[in-house]
Design a protein around this motif. Sequence first.
Motif, PDB file in Angstrom:
ATOM      1  N   UNK A 109       0.857  -1.192   0.000  1.00 60.40           N
ATOM      2  CA  UNK A 109       0.000   0.000   0.000  1.00 60.40           C
ATOM      3  C   UNK A 109       0.891   1.240   0.000  1.00 60.40           C
ATOM      4  N   UNK A 110       0.477   2.242  -0.731  1.00 61.88           N
ATOM      5  CA  UNK A 110       1.278   3.457  -0.842  1.00 61.88           C
ATOM      6  C   UNK A 110       1.111   4.358   0.376  1.00 61.88           C
ATOM      7  N   UNK A 146      -4.068   0.653  -8.836  1.00 61.01           N
ATOM      8  CA  UNK A 146      -2.648   0.985  -8.889  1.00 61.01           C
ATOM      9  C   UNK A 146      -2.310   2.310  -8.221  1.00 61.01           C
ATOM     10  N   UNK A 147      -3.258   3.224  -8.114  1.00 63.11           N
ATOM     11  CA  UNK A 147      -2.980   4.490  -7.442  1.00 63.11           C
ATOM     12  C   UNK A 147      -2.774   4.301  -5.947  1.00 63.11           C
ATOM     13  N   UNK A 148      -3.175   3.135  -5.436  1.00 60.67           N
ATOM     14  CA  UNK A 148      -3.087   2.886  -3.999  1.00 60.67           C
ATOM     15  C   UNK A 148      -1.993   1.883  -3.625  1.00 60.67           C
ATOM     16  N   UNK A 149      -1.359   1.281  -4.620  1.00 59.07           N
ATOM     17  CA  UNK A 149      -0.347   0.270  -4.321  1.00 59.07           C
ATOM     18  C   UNK A 149       0.911   0.513  -5.137  1.00 59.07           C
ATOM     19  N   UNK A 150       2.012  -0.012  -4.635  1.00 54.82           N
ATOM     20  CA  UNK A 150       3.255  -0.042  -5.409  1.00 54.82           C
ATOM     21  C   UNK A 150       3.564  -1.495  -5.730  1.00 54.82           C
ATOM     22  N   UNK A 151       3.534  -1.821  -7.008  1.00 56.09           N
ATOM     23  CA  UNK A 151       3.880  -3.167  -7.443  1.00 56.09           C
ATOM     24  C   UNK A 151       5.393  -3.335  -7.398  1.00 56.09           C
ATOM     25  N   UNK A 152       5.860  -4.474  -6.910  1.00 50.67           N
ATOM     26  CA  UNK A 152       7.291  -4.733  -6.832  1.00 50.67           C
ATOM     27  C   UNK A 152       7.691  -5.835  -7.806  1.00 50.67           C
ATOM     28  N   UNK A 153       7.102  -7.006  -7.665  1.00 49.56           N
ATOM     29  CA  UNK A 153       7.468  -8.122  -8.534  1.00 49.56           C
ATOM     30  C   UNK A 153       6.297  -9.089  -8.644  1.00 49.56           C
ATOM     31  N   UNK A 154       6.345  -9.893  -9.701  1.00 46.29           N
ATOM     32  CA  UNK A 154       5.426 -11.014  -9.866  1.00 46.29           C
ATOM     33  C   UNK A 154       6.259 -12.251 -10.147  1.00 46.29           C
ATOM     34  N   UNK A 155       6.103 -13.268  -9.323  1.00 48.07           N
ATOM     35  CA  UNK A 155       6.811 -14.524  -9.526  1.00 48.07           C
ATOM     36  C   UNK A 155       5.855 -15.546 -10.125  1.00 48.07           C
ATOM     37  N   UNK A 156       6.327 -16.215 -11.147  1.00 45.28           N
ATOM     38  CA  UNK A 156       5.568 -17.315 -11.732  1.00 45.28           C
ATOM     39  C   UNK A 156       6.223 -18.635 -11.345  1.00 45.28           C
ATOM     40  N   UNK A 157       5.391 -19.591 -10.998  1.00 46.05           N
ATOM     41  CA  UNK A 157       5.844 -20.959 -10.763  1.00 46.05           C
ATOM     42  C   UNK A 157       5.085 -21.840 -11.743  1.00 46.05           C
TER      43      UNK A 157
END
Length: 389
Positions: free
Chosen positions: A122-123, A146-157
């Motif tokens: 959350x921002x 997206x205005x309320x969060x900061x995306x960092x990474x997405x991991x795929x398995x």
Amino acid sequence: MRYAVALIVCLLGAGCGKQAAPPSGQGGAATVAADAPWQPVRFFADGQPEDLAEWNVLRVAGGRLQLNADVLPYDLNTPLFSDYAHKLRTVWMPKGESAGYDPEQAFDFPVGTVLSKTFYYPRGQGDAVLRSTDEGADLRGGGLELSKVRLVETRLLLRRKDGWVALPYVWNSEQTRAKLMRGGELISLELVGADGKRENADYQVPDQNQCAGCHGTDMKTKALHPLGPKARHLNRDVAYADGVANQIARWSQVGYLRGAPQPQAAPRDANWRDANAPLEARARAYLDINCGHCHSPKGPGNTSGLWLDAATQEPMRLGRCKLPIAAGKGTGDRRHDVVPGKPDESILTFRMLSDDPSVMMPELGRSVVHEEGVQLIRDWIAAQQGACG
């Protein structure tokens, strides 16, 4: 059954409508119109696509991170701690395929399965992010706003023919695309608590080899395995748009799980934050998800003799009055892993409180101390009776 999956995710507000390709030239999860059609999820049987959007699992549209119509979000009773990051977890399987139920281990997922986990915060004000507990992703508005969060990474398995493969994708600062980072990434964050306390975190996106540090749960085979999608972690109610439902029942209903019993007959870990649950159950659930994949009879930490997985019941294996094995500096001059009634004399809490890479536990996945988690384990140790000889 696949229609049911699409309907449920649509009701969650995570993507509906006729499917087609995103605009050409927009890699990653480049921004598209909110009502733009989708292509179906694409599974790559080999190779390592450079852009997350090539999988068609997630996209940025209408100011939100959206899920494709056949992608089902899920949550865990007690989540893994990762520097206070929040997580959006999803599962997708090929049409007509389902996972086989297992009461203890990860489900037997079919070839073609895509599991995703998006880490975000959350921002706060300015460039800061909020230091807060992960309550699960709120998708009711049609995805993460997206205005309320900061995306960092997405991991795929990914479940390929020869086993599971992990791919880490890092989001750009504009939150429009995520690029494959095989070598990992170090991201500096400023965490701000509800009390205004500020703390710097060196968030580590793992490289592909480091993924095995957690997902390589069997030292003999060295193979990767999912950690979260197990019966005891998934056996909980979640609020879908069409009402509250148990996740095991919902996975079975939509055709993503076969052979599962009724939820009341399946194992269930406690929610570590549930004050109404027994302290023992909460602490064991926390140790299970954060430590048990390594500290288990088959895991990389098996030689320590400290086993913290859900199946272990022997008090000494759980650290009670157990002498450390080759812990060196990690003992903090303490004699036993767990000293009943005395958390300050226990190696377990000492290592959880450390942010020294040569001392701290877990070794991967954090750079700051999980204060609330440490307090839970302190309370658990303090409540134990007896003395070490």
